[in-house]
Structure formats: structure tokens, C-alpha cells
Design a protein around this motif. Structure first.
Motif, PDB file in Angstrom:
ATOM      1  N   ALA A  51      -2.557  -0.697 -23.956  1.00 42.69           N
ATOM      2  CA  ALA A  51      -3.466  -0.199 -22.920  1.00 42.69           C
ATOM      3  C   ALA A  51      -2.652   0.578 -21.892  1.00 42.69           C
ATOM      4  O   ALA A  51      -1.762   0.022 -21.247  1.00 42.69           O
ATOM      5  CB  ALA A  51      -4.182  -1.367 -22.251  1.00 42.69           C
ATOM      6  N   VAL A  52      -2.958   1.867 -21.751  1.00 35.68           N
ATOM      7  CA  VAL A  52      -2.221   2.738 -20.839  1.00 35.68           C
ATOM      8  C   VAL A  52      -3.100   3.026 -19.632  1.00 35.68           C
ATOM      9  O   VAL A  52      -4.173   3.632 -19.759  1.00 35.68           O
ATOM     10  CB  VAL A  52      -1.822   4.059 -21.527  1.00 35.68           C
ATOM     11  CG1 VAL A  52      -1.006   4.937 -20.563  1.00 35.68           C
ATOM     12  CG2 VAL A  52      -1.031   3.781 -22.802  1.00 35.68           C
ATOM     13  N   GLY A  53      -2.664   2.587 -18.454  1.00 33.51           N
ATOM     14  CA  GLY A  53      -3.425   2.807 -17.233  1.00 33.51           C
ATOM     15  C   GLY A  53      -2.600   3.499 -16.170  1.00 33.51           C
ATOM     16  O   GLY A  53      -1.431   3.830 -16.373  1.00 33.51           O
ATOM     17  N   ASP A  72      -1.314   1.638 -31.455  1.00 31.87           N
ATOM     18  CA  ASP A  72      -2.492   2.416 -31.101  1.00 31.87           C
ATOM     19  C   ASP A  72      -2.636   2.392 -29.582  1.00 31.87           C
ATOM     20  O   ASP A  72      -2.718   1.317 -28.984  1.00 31.87           O
ATOM     21  CB  ASP A  72      -3.752   1.847 -31.753  1.00 31.87           C
ATOM     22  CG  ASP A  72      -4.954   2.749 -31.508  1.00 31.87           C
ATOM     23  OD1 ASP A  72      -5.077   3.751 -32.231  1.00 31.87           O
ATOM     24  OD2 ASP A  72      -5.744   2.453 -30.599  1.00 31.87           O
ATOM     25  N   TYR A  73      -2.651   3.579 -28.960  1.00 27.50           N
ATOM     26  CA  TYR A  73      -2.802   3.674 -27.510  1.00 27.50           C
ATOM     27  C   TYR A  73      -4.281   3.717 -27.133  1.00 27.50           C
ATOM     28  O   TYR A  73      -5.089   4.364 -27.799  1.00 27.50           O
ATOM     29  CB  TYR A  73      -2.154   4.954 -26.983  1.00 27.50           C
ATOM     30  CG  TYR A  73      -0.684   5.108 -27.293  1.00 27.50           C
ATOM     31  CD1 TYR A  73       0.233   4.157 -26.864  1.00 27.50           C
ATOM     32  CD2 TYR A  73      -0.212   6.217 -27.986  1.00 27.50           C
ATOM     33  CE1 TYR A  73       1.592   4.304 -27.141  1.00 27.50           C
ATOM     34  CE2 TYR A  73       1.134   6.378 -28.252  1.00 27.50           C
ATOM     35  CZ  TYR A  73       2.035   5.418 -27.838  1.00 27.50           C
ATOM     36  OH  TYR A  73       3.372   5.573 -28.108  1.00 27.50           O
ATOM     37  N   LYS A  74      -4.619   3.039 -26.047  1.00 28.41           N
ATOM     38  CA  LYS A  74      -5.958   3.104 -25.474  1.00 28.41           C
ATOM     39  C   LYS A  74      -5.830   3.400 -23.985  1.00 28.41           C
ATOM     40  O   LYS A  74      -5.211   2.625 -23.248  1.00 28.41           O
ATOM     41  CB  LYS A  74      -6.714   1.780 -25.671  1.00 28.41           C
ATOM     42  CG  LYS A  74      -6.943   1.374 -27.119  1.00 28.41           C
ATOM     43  CD  LYS A  74      -7.821   2.348 -27.856  1.00 28.41           C
ATOM     44  CE  LYS A  74      -8.076   1.866 -29.291  1.00 28.41           C
ATOM     45  NZ  LYS A  74      -8.802   2.878 -30.090  1.00 28.41           N
ATOM     46  N   GLN A  76      -0.094   9.462 -12.832  1.00 24.65           N
ATOM     47  CA  GLN A  76       0.290   8.048 -12.899  1.00 24.65           C
ATOM     48  C   GLN A  76       0.292   7.523 -14.330  1.00 24.65           C
ATOM     49  O   GLN A  76       1.063   6.622 -14.664  1.00 24.65           O
ATOM     50  CB  GLN A  76      -0.649   7.196 -12.046  1.00 24.65           C
ATOM     51  CG  GLN A  76      -0.638   7.546 -10.568  1.00 24.65           C
ATOM     52  CD  GLN A  76      -1.774   8.496 -10.218  1.00 24.65           C
ATOM     53  OE1 GLN A  76      -2.229   9.279 -11.060  1.00 24.65           O
ATOM     54  NE2 GLN A  76      -2.248   8.417  -8.976  1.00 24.65           N
ATOM     55  N   PHE A  77      -0.591   8.056 -15.182  1.00 24.00           N
ATOM     56  CA  PHE A  77      -0.594   7.631 -16.587  1.00 24.00           C
ATOM     57  C   PHE A  77       0.767   7.935 -17.214  1.00 24.00           C
ATOM     58  O   PHE A  77       1.335   7.104 -17.936  1.00 24.00           O
ATOM     59  CB  PHE A  77      -1.698   8.346 -17.369  1.00 24.00           C
ATOM     60  CG  PHE A  77      -3.085   7.865 -17.060  1.00 24.00           C
ATOM     61  CD1 PHE A  77      -3.561   6.672 -17.592  1.00 24.00           C
ATOM     62  CD2 PHE A  77      -3.929   8.606 -16.250  1.00 24.00           C
ATOM     63  CE1 PHE A  77      -4.844   6.223 -17.317  1.00 24.00           C
ATOM     64  CE2 PHE A  77      -5.218   8.170 -15.966  1.00 24.00           C
ATOM     65  CZ  PHE A  77      -5.675   6.977 -16.502  1.00 24.00           C
ATOM     66  N   ALA A  78       1.277   9.136 -16.948  1.00 24.30           N
ATOM     67  CA  ALA A  78       2.587   9.520 -17.493  1.00 24.30           C
ATOM     68  C   ALA A  78       3.706   8.675 -16.884  1.00 24.30           C
ATOM     69  O   ALA A  78       4.629   8.242 -17.600  1.00 24.30           O
ATOM     70  CB  ALA A  78       2.836  11.007 -17.242  1.00 24.30           C
ATOM     71  N   ASP A  79       3.624   8.418 -15.585  1.00 23.55           N
ATOM     72  CA  ASP A  79       4.662   7.622 -14.917  1.00 23.55           C
ATOM     73  C   ASP A  79       4.749   6.221 -15.508  1.00 23.55           C
ATOM     74  O   ASP A  79       5.835   5.724 -15.814  1.00 23.55           O
ATOM     75  CB  ASP A  79       4.373   7.529 -13.416  1.00 23.55           C
ATOM     76  CG  ASP A  79       4.473   8.874 -12.719  1.00 23.55           C
ATOM     77  OD1 ASP A  79       5.109   9.794 -13.268  1.00 23.55           O
ATOM     78  OD2 ASP A  79       3.894   9.013 -11.615  1.00 23.55           O
ATOM     79  N   ARG A  80       3.586   5.577 -15.647  1.00 24.45           N
ATOM     80  CA  ARG A  80       3.583   4.205 -16.168  1.00 24.45           C
ATOM     81  C   ARG A  80       4.007   4.199 -17.645  1.00 24.45           C
ATOM     82  O   ARG A  80       4.693   3.262 -18.086  1.00 24.45           O
ATOM     83  CB  ARG A  80       2.175   3.594 -16.031  1.00 24.45           C
ATOM     84  CG  ARG A  80       1.620   3.524 -14.631  1.00 24.45           C
ATOM     85  CD  ARG A  80       2.382   2.581 -13.737  1.00 24.45           C
ATOM     86  NE  ARG A  80       3.555   3.192 -13.145  1.00 24.45           N
ATOM     87  CZ  ARG A  80       3.520   4.099 -12.144  1.00 24.45           C
ATOM     88  NH1 ARG A  80       2.378   4.507 -11.636  1.00 24.45           N
ATOM     89  NH2 ARG A  80       4.654   4.576 -11.643  1.00 24.45           N
TER      90      ARG A  80
END
Length: 304
Positions: A229-231, A173-175, A125-129
Motif C-alpha cells: 500500500a503506497v500512500g 503488487d502496488y496499491k 509525497q507518494f514518491a517520497d514515501r
């Protein structure tokens, strides 16, 4: 996130060198920011208590001191396990994001392997979003995972991405973030602003790690600073407020001085020295003064 070639783990935190053949000389941006960290004692206690309650071995261990000690021992490292798992997940998500950028730049990439690695752990799901966000915002990458240096203040770091979005130059910057009960990614920490402004204030960027070749930093002129923010349910970009950048830069510089002072204190030598007991007899009472003899008083002494 791939490990920068010039980054080293040292007793002083993560540090950077100028080339692969030179020793590290300056702290990383994240090491500097960590000088201002607050105590996490409460969080560690909560994680340990939560681990005890959730341990499936707890009910069988009740009344068995040896088994209970095992449950407690496992719980005592719960926060470390959580931290390490989160860091590993963040590394996988950052690596995927880097591969997406490399593919867009028509450079060699490992996008399929990165996605499969996430999927094998139930993290697709992280990759999908992320893919949805990348397409929606029409991200145009310029430089993924670019290492920068500031010789004046004395620090280095690696930025996740330099890109153009909506015609604006952006430092990103990704978190990797977990999702709350409402299905939204948890908010970013304000410390990301320090991280981004330190990247903006860089003076050089790396060209060749082996040869130690650097060039003037080309992307520090009024870029948009984005914490992303990557969720698993969404990706939420947040812009650093331009009005607060000077204060966060001053704070970063102050923490850099704290780091240096701490290193100077360590390098000065042992802070505490042993104290031996006093010599034998050192506590003996001093000998009383001898009484004044009459012969020592001048004739007529004291008489007028």
C-alpha cells in the motif's frame, strides 16, 4: 502503471492476446476478480449526497429549480469522477515505481519526468514515501511490469514487480491508497491475495510482444507474495498468508468459470424475445358439443 502492449479493452472486460498481431483470447486477472464484485450502490449514493452538500453553488441554487437541477446533475457523476481521478493517480504512482526499478537495473528510464508529473499535481509525497520504503527494505528488482500467462486456466496479467527483499524472492503488487484520519494508509483489500496467487500460478512470461515469444515462468516457486500500500504518509507492505493461498486460488478459478459462463450466455444469442399478440379470434370460446340424439342410443340402452 504502463499499459501492457498485449492488453485490450473489450466488451468482455480487459483481455490479453499472445502477440501484437493476434486477437485477445483470455481475460485479465483483474477482469476475472471483478466477477466477484459486490454492489457499490451505497457508496455511489454517499458520494452523490456528499457532492451536493459540498457544492459551493448549493446556497445560491436554493429556491431556483433550474440551478438545483444543475447541482444534482453534477453530483450524480461524483463517484465516477472520484473513481477516474483515483485511477489516474494510481497510474502515475505505478509509473514512478516502475521507473525506480528500471533505474536500479541500469535500464532506460523516465524517473525525473515521473517525479515531476506527481509533483505538478501535489502528489510528490507518494514518491517520497516510496523512495524511503525502497531504501529501507533494500529492494533488489528483477523484473518490473512483467506480463504472464496461464493457458491451462485461461488468463493473463501484468505483475508490478518481481524482486528480492532480504534474500527472498517476492512478487509485488502496488496499491495506491489514501490516508486515514490517523495518518495511516488505508488497508489493502483481501482481493490482492487472489491477484498475487494468480500471478504466482502463471505458466509463462512474455519475452517479445511483437513476435509473440514467451518463456516458462521462472518465479512461481514459493515466492513471498506482497501487497504494498503506497500512500502519502507511509508505505505499508503486507504479506499474503501462505495458509490461505489454496482457498484464494480456488476462488479465482471459480470466478474464471463465472466469466466463461457469462461469455457463453452472451454468445448464445438474445436472452429475451418479443411475444406478438395472439391471432385474431384465438380467444373465442370453443363451440359447445352437439347434444346426443335419441336415435344414437342403442335399443334398450342401459337396461339390464
Amino acid at each position: 502503471m504502463t499499459e501492457p502492449a498485449l492488453a485490450h479493452a473489450t466488451e468482455y472486460g480487459r483481455m490479453y492476446s499472445r502477440s501484437l498481431s493476434e486477437p485477445p483470447t483470455v481475460p485479465s486477472i483483474t477482469t476475472v476478480i471483478a466477477q466477484g464484485s459486490t454492489s457499490l450502490d451505497g457508496w455511489h449514493s454517499y458520494m452523490a449526497a456528499s457532492a451536493v452538500v459540498k457544492d459551493p453553488k448549493l446556497s445560491a441554487a436554493l429556491g431556483n429549480p433550474s440551478a438545483l437541477r444543475g447541482v444534482v446533475k453534477d453530483a450524480s457523476s461524483a463517484s465516477e469522477r472520484y473513481r477516474d481521478a483515483a485511477a489516474e493517480r494510481g497510474t502515475r504512482v505505478h509509473f514512478y515505481a516502475e521507473q525506480v526499478a528500471l533505474r536500479a537495473l541500469d535500464r532506460a528510464h523516465e524517473l525525473e519526468r515521473a517525479r515531476e508529473d506527481l509533483a505538478s499535481r501535489g502528489e510528490h509525497q507518494f514518491a517520497d514515501r516510496f523512495d524511503e520504503w525502497w531504501k529501507l527494505y533494500e529492494v533488489q528488482p528483477i523484473a518490473p511490469e512483467i506480463t504472464v500467462w496461464n493457458a491451462e486456466v485461461g488468463y493473463a496479467g501484468t505483475l508490478d514487480l518481481v524482486a528480492r527483499i532480504g534474500g527472498r524472492l517476492c512478487l509485488i503488487d502496488y496499491k495506491t491508497k489514501k490516508t486515514d484520519r490517523d495518518g495511516q494508509v488505508k488497508p489493502l483489500d483481501d482481493k490482492v491475495v487472489m491477484q498475487l496467487v494468480a500471478g504466482m500460478k502463471a505458466q509463462e512470461s512474455l519475452v517479445d510482444a511483437g513476435a509473440g515469444i514467451w518463456e516458462p515462468w521462472a518465479y512461481g516457486q514459493e515466492p513471498l507474495l506482497l501487497g504494498v500500500a503506497v500512500g502519502q504518509t507511509e508505505v505499508r507492505p503486507m504479506r499474503a498468508n501462505p495458509a490461505v493461498l489454496p482457498q484464494h486460488w480456488f476462488k479465482f478459478c471459480a470466478l474464471r468459470r463465472v466469466w466463461q459462463t457469462s461469455m457463453d450466455a452472451i454468445g448464445a444469442g438474445r436472452a429475451l424475445l418479443p411475444v406478438p399478440p395472439p391471432p385474431v379470434g384465438a380467444h373465442a370460446a370453443p363451440a359447445p358439443e352437439a347434444p346426443i340424439q335419441p336415435s344414437a342410443v342403442p335399443a334398450g340402452g342401459g337396461a339390464n
